[in-house]
Design an enzyme around this catalytic site. Structure first.
Site, PDB file in Angstrom:
ATOM      1  N   ARG A  12       0.815  -1.218   0.000  1.00  0.00           N
ATOM      2  CA  ARG A  12       0.000   0.000   0.000  1.00  0.00           C
ATOM      3  C   ARG A  12       0.846   1.265   0.000  1.00  0.00           C
ATOM      4  O   ARG A  12       0.318   2.362  -0.149  1.00  0.00           O
ATOM      5  CB  ARG A  12      -0.920   0.011   1.219  1.00  0.00           C
ATOM      6  CG  ARG A  12      -1.973  -1.090   1.162  1.00  0.00           C
ATOM      7  CD  ARG A  12      -2.700  -1.167   2.460  1.00  0.00           C
ATOM      8  NE  ARG A  12      -1.723  -1.488   3.494  1.00  0.00           N
ATOM      9  CZ  ARG A  12      -1.999  -2.057   4.648  1.00  0.00           C
ATOM     10  NH1 ARG A  12      -3.221  -2.338   4.950  1.00  0.00           N
ATOM     11  NH2 ARG A  12      -1.055  -2.328   5.513  1.00  0.00           N
ATOM     12  N   CYS A  13       2.138   1.126   0.171  1.00  0.00           N
ATOM     13  CA  CYS A  13       3.039   2.270   0.283  1.00  0.00           C
ATOM     14  C   CYS A  13       3.616   2.631  -1.097  1.00  0.00           C
ATOM     15  O   CYS A  13       4.330   1.819  -1.704  1.00  0.00           O
ATOM     16  CB  CYS A  13       4.165   1.923   1.248  1.00  0.00           C
ATOM     17  SG  CYS A  13       5.512   3.110   1.308  1.00  0.00           S
TER      18      CYS A  13
END
Length: 123
Positions: A12-13
Site C-alpha cells: 500500500r506504500c
C-alpha cells in the site's frame, strides 16, 4: 551479478512500490519481506539495524498512529522501541532494502542507487 536483495515491503506504500520498480529496472528481483503480514522478531530487527548501521529510532515512523498512541519519542529506550516495532510493525519505516551486507532506508526510493555504486547515475 548483484547480491541478493531483500525489500521490506508494504504494497500500500507508494515508496515501497517505486523502490521495487527501481530494483526491477536494474534487473534485481528482490525477496519481499512483508513485515506487516509477518511482524519481524527482535532478533531480525537487531540484525537489520546492524546491516543498516543505524539506531532503532532511525527506523521508526514518528508520524505513525501507533507511535503516537504508545507515546514513543526520541527519549524512548532503544530496546523498548524495538519491542514496540515488533508488536506494532506499522511503526517501521519503509521501504528498507538490504543487498548483501549493505542496506538503507529507501526514502526517497531513488536512494536505492546508493547500493549499486558502479551504476549510481542510472536511476
Amino acid at each position: 551479478m548483484p547480491p541478493h536483495c531483500v525489500l521490506w515491503f508494504d504494497a500500500r506504500c507508494p515508496a515501497s512500490r517505486r523502490t521495487l520498480e527501481l530494483l526491477r529496472e536494474r534487473g534485481v528481483e528482490p525477496s519481499l519481506r512483508r513485515f506487516l503480514e509477518e511482524p519481524p522478531t527482535v532478533e531480525e530487527l537487531d540484525a537489520l539495524l546492524r546491516v543498516l548501521g543505524a539506531p532503532p529510532h532511525a527506523l521508526a515512523r514518528a508520524d505513525a498512529d501507533e507511535y503516537q498512541a504508545l507515546r514513543l519519542s526520541e527519549r524512548t529506550a532503544p530496546d523498548a522501541l524495538i519491542r514496540a516495532i515488533v508488536q506494532h510493525p506499522r511503526i517501521l519505516e519503509r521501504p528498507i532494502v538490504v543487498c548483501g551486507e549493505r542496506g538503507l532506508v529507501a526514502r526517497p526510493p531513488e536512494r536505492v542507487s546508493e547500493l549499486f555504486p558502479a551504476e549510481a547515475g542510472m536511476v
